[in-house]
Design an enzyme around this catalytic site. Structure first.
Site, PDB file in Angstrom:
ATOM      1  N   LYS A   9       0.549  -1.382   0.029  1.00 31.68           N
ATOM      2  CA  LYS A   9       0.240  -0.040   0.247  1.00 31.68           C
ATOM      3  C   LYS A   9       0.669   1.116   0.175  1.00 31.68           C
ATOM      4  O   LYS A   9       2.022   1.199   0.318  1.00 31.68           O
ATOM      5  CB  LYS A   9      -0.553  -0.042   1.166  1.00 31.68           C
ATOM      6  CG  LYS A   9      -1.736  -1.120   0.957  1.00 31.68           C
ATOM      7  CD  LYS A   9      -2.852  -1.526   2.743  1.00 31.68           C
ATOM      8  CE  LYS A   9      -3.473  -2.033   2.642  1.00 31.68           C
ATOM      9  NZ  LYS A   9      -4.623  -1.948   3.599  1.00 31.68           N
ATOM     10  N   TYR A  17     -12.163  -2.941  -2.895  1.00 31.18           N
ATOM     11  CA  TYR A  17     -13.177  -2.555  -1.974  1.00 31.18           C
ATOM     12  C   TYR A  17     -14.872  -2.387  -1.809  1.00 31.18           C
ATOM     13  O   TYR A  17     -15.536  -2.058  -1.013  1.00 31.18           O
ATOM     14  CB  TYR A  17     -12.143  -1.598  -1.015  1.00 31.18           C
ATOM     15  CG  TYR A  17     -11.279  -2.058  -0.576  1.00 31.18           C
ATOM     16  CD1 TYR A  17     -10.909  -3.367  -0.109  1.00 31.18           C
ATOM     17  CD2 TYR A  17      -9.999  -0.858  -0.746  1.00 31.18           C
ATOM     18  CE1 TYR A  17      -9.563  -3.313   0.443  1.00 31.18           C
ATOM     19  CE2 TYR A  17      -8.468  -1.212  -0.559  1.00 31.18           C
ATOM     20  CZ  TYR A  17      -8.489  -2.206   0.574  1.00 31.18           C
ATOM     21  OH  TYR A  17      -7.019  -2.635   0.654  1.00 31.18           O
ATOM     22  N   ARG A  65      -0.828 -14.601   4.047  1.00 29.38           N
ATOM     23  CA  ARG A  65      -2.045 -13.739   5.220  1.00 29.38           C
ATOM     24  C   ARG A  65      -1.874 -14.710   6.729  1.00 29.38           C
ATOM     25  O   ARG A  65      -1.543 -13.335   7.161  1.00 29.38           O
ATOM     26  CB  ARG A  65      -3.529 -14.577   5.239  1.00 29.38           C
ATOM     27  CG  ARG A  65      -4.254 -13.992   4.014  1.00 29.38           C
ATOM     28  CD  ARG A  65      -5.342 -12.654   3.643  1.00 29.38           C
ATOM     29  NE  ARG A  65      -5.794 -12.490   5.113  1.00 29.38           N
ATOM     30  CZ  ARG A  65      -7.019 -11.355   4.922  1.00 29.38           C
ATOM     31  NH1 ARG A  65      -6.709 -10.736   4.260  1.00 29.38           N
ATOM     32  NH2 ARG A  65      -7.579 -11.289   5.914  1.00 29.38           N
ATOM     33  N   THR A 117      -5.773  -8.255  10.314  1.00 27.68           N
ATOM     34  CA  THR A 117      -5.844  -6.960   9.738  1.00 27.68           C
ATOM     35  C   THR A 117      -5.499  -5.435  10.717  1.00 27.68           C
ATOM     36  O   THR A 117      -4.423  -5.052  10.087  1.00 27.68           O
ATOM     37  CB  THR A 117      -7.467  -6.586   9.310  1.00 27.68           C
ATOM     38  OG1 THR A 117      -8.035  -7.569   9.203  1.00 27.68           O
ATOM     39  CG2 THR A 117      -7.677  -5.535   8.421  1.00 27.68           C
ATOM     40  N   ARG A 123       2.814  -7.041   9.266  1.00 28.70           N
ATOM     41  CA  ARG A 123       2.298  -6.071   9.500  1.00 28.70           C
ATOM     42  C   ARG A 123       2.236  -6.091  11.446  1.00 28.70           C
ATOM     43  O   ARG A 123       2.063  -4.899  12.363  1.00 28.70           O
ATOM     44  CB  ARG A 123       0.590  -5.974   9.798  1.00 28.70           C
ATOM     45  CG  ARG A 123       0.039  -5.880   8.447  1.00 28.70           C
ATOM     46  CD  ARG A 123      -1.417  -6.034   8.183  1.00 28.70           C
ATOM     47  NE  ARG A 123      -2.246  -6.085   7.407  1.00 28.70           N
ATOM     48  CZ  ARG A 123      -3.063  -6.622   6.647  1.00 28.70           C
ATOM     49  NH1 ARG A 123      -3.940  -7.216   7.220  1.00 28.70           N
ATOM     50  NH2 ARG A 123      -3.745  -6.035   5.267  1.00 28.70           N
ATOM     51  N   VAL A 152      -5.045   0.376  11.893  1.00 34.80           N
ATOM     52  CA  VAL A 152      -5.242  -0.478  11.102  1.00 34.80           C
ATOM     53  C   VAL A 152      -5.627   0.575   9.783  1.00 34.80           C
ATOM     54  O   VAL A 152      -5.521  -0.529   8.233  1.00 34.80           O
ATOM     55  CB  VAL A 152      -6.955  -0.879  11.743  1.00 34.80           C
ATOM     56  CG1 VAL A 152      -7.527   0.034  11.592  1.00 34.80           C
ATOM     57  CG2 VAL A 152      -6.978  -1.672  10.664  1.00 34.80           C
ATOM     58  N   ASN A 203      -2.195   0.659   7.377  1.00 35.41           N
ATOM     59  CA  ASN A 203      -1.499  -1.234   8.081  1.00 35.41           C
ATOM     60  C   ASN A 203      -0.713  -1.895   6.454  1.00 35.41           C
ATOM     61  O   ASN A 203      -0.586  -2.754   6.718  1.00 35.41           O
ATOM     62  CB  ASN A 203      -2.757  -2.264   8.345  1.00 35.41           C
ATOM     63  CG  ASN A 203      -3.490  -2.430   7.165  1.00 35.41           C
ATOM     64  OD1 ASN A 203      -3.331  -1.881   5.540  1.00 35.41           O
ATOM     65  ND2 ASN A 203      -4.486  -3.303   7.654  1.00 35.41           N
ATOM     66  N   HIS A 236      -1.912  -5.316   1.619  1.00 33.99           N
ATOM     67  CA  HIS A 236      -3.117  -6.376   1.234  1.00 33.99           C
ATOM     68  C   HIS A 236      -2.199  -7.529   0.805  1.00 33.99           C
ATOM     69  O   HIS A 236      -1.715  -7.732   0.154  1.00 33.99           O
ATOM     70  CB  HIS A 236      -3.800  -5.689  -0.207  1.00 33.99           C
ATOM     71  CG  HIS A 236      -4.735  -6.364  -0.448  1.00 33.99           C
ATOM     72  ND1 HIS A 236      -6.435  -6.745   0.447  1.00 33.99           N
ATOM     73  CD2 HIS A 236      -4.921  -7.033  -1.752  1.00 33.99           C
ATOM     74  CE1 HIS A 236      -7.160  -7.120  -0.650  1.00 33.99           C
ATOM     75  NE2 HIS A 236      -6.238  -7.855  -1.503  1.00 33.99           N
ATOM     76  N   GLU A 296      -8.991 -10.499  -8.282  1.00 37.75           N
ATOM     77  CA  GLU A 296      -8.190  -9.631  -7.551  1.00 37.75           C
ATOM     78  C   GLU A 296      -7.330  -9.104  -8.870  1.00 37.75           C
ATOM     79  O   GLU A 296      -6.857  -7.851  -9.303  1.00 37.75           O
ATOM     80  CB  GLU A 296      -7.912  -9.041  -6.304  1.00 37.75           C
ATOM     81  CG  GLU A 296      -8.519  -8.786  -5.229  1.00 37.75           C
ATOM     82  CD  GLU A 296      -8.708  -9.230  -4.371  1.00 37.75           C
ATOM     83  OE1 GLU A 296      -7.404  -9.597  -3.686  1.00 37.75           O
ATOM     84  OE2 GLU A 296      -9.404  -9.127  -2.835  1.00 37.75           O
TER      85      GLU A 296
END
Ligand code: UDP
Length: 160
Positions: free
Chosen positions: A20, A60, A96, A102, A113, A120, A123, A126, A137
Site C-alpha cells: 500500500k 473494495y 495472509r 487486519t 503488519r 489499521v 497497515n 494487502h 483481484e
C-alpha cells in the site's frame, strides 16, 4: 501460455499482494518482496501503479457500506502501490499468515503488519483472503499478458 483460471490450484495457486502507499513511502517494498522470495513463493507479476478511484472502489466493493470506506479509498490513492502476483502451494492462506491480522495491534511480531506498522488505517500491505477473491483481484489489477509463466529451477528444492 496462460494457465486457465481453474488450474490455479496446488503449487500453481496464486494470490494478489499489494504494498500500500504507506509501505511504498516507508521503503518497505524490498523487505516485503524478500520475505515472499525467501519463503519460496514464485513471482509471476509485479508493477508500480497509481490506482484510480474506480479501480479501488471495485477492489473494495465488499466494504462499500463501512464507515471507513471513503477514508480507505483516500489512503489507497495517496501514492503508488506495488501490485504483485505470487504463486505457490497454499499461497493465499500462507500469505495472509505472513501479513498478520487486519489490525497491526493484533498482529504477532514476525508478521509484516506485526513488525512494520501500528494502525489499521496504515497497515502497509494487502493480501487476498480466499482463492476466489485472489482470482477476482488478479484479473482486476493485471492484464493476462502481464502475468509471466516461467520455470523455476529450484522447484525440486521447494517441493518434494
Ligand atoms: N480498514 C480500516 N479500518 C477498519 C477495518 C479495515 O481502515 O476498521 C482498512 C484496512 O486498511 C484493511 C482494509 O480496510 O486492510 C480492508 O479491510 P479488510 O477487513 O478486508 O481487511 P484485510 O483483508 O485487508 O486484512
Amino acid at each position: 501460455f496462460l494457465w486457465p483460471i481453474g488450474a490455479w490450484t496446488g503449487v500453481y495457486e496464486r494470490t494478489f499482494i499489494a504494498v500500500k502507499p504507506d509501505g511504498v513511502h516507508r521503503r518497505l517494498v524490498g523487505e516485503i518482496i524478500r520475505r515472499f522470495e525467501k519463503k519460496g513463493f514464485h513471482l509471476v507479476g509485479m508493477k508500480l501503479v497509481q490506482p484510480s478511484e474506480p479501480l479501488l472502489k471495485e477492489h473494495y466493493w465488499g466494504l462499500r457500506q463501512k464507515p471507513f470506506f471513503s477514508g480507505l479509498i483516500e489512503y489507497m490513492r495517496s501514492g503508488p502501490v506495488v501490485a504483485m502476483v505470487w504463486q505457490g502451494l497454499d499461497v493465499v492462506k500462507m500469505a495472509r499468515r505472513m501479513l498478520g491480522e487486519t489490525d497491526p495491534a493484533d498482529s504477532l511480531p514476525g508478521t509484516i503488519r506485526g513488525d512494520f506498522c501500528m494502525e489499521v488505517g496504515r497497515n502497509v500491505i494487502h493480501g487476498s483472503d480466499s482463492v476466489k477473491m485472489a482470482q477476482r483481484e488478479i484479473s482486476l489489477w493485471f492484464n493476462p499478458d502481464e502475468l509471466i509463466c516461467w520455470e523455476n529451477s529450484s522447484q525440486p528444492w521447494r517441493y518434494q
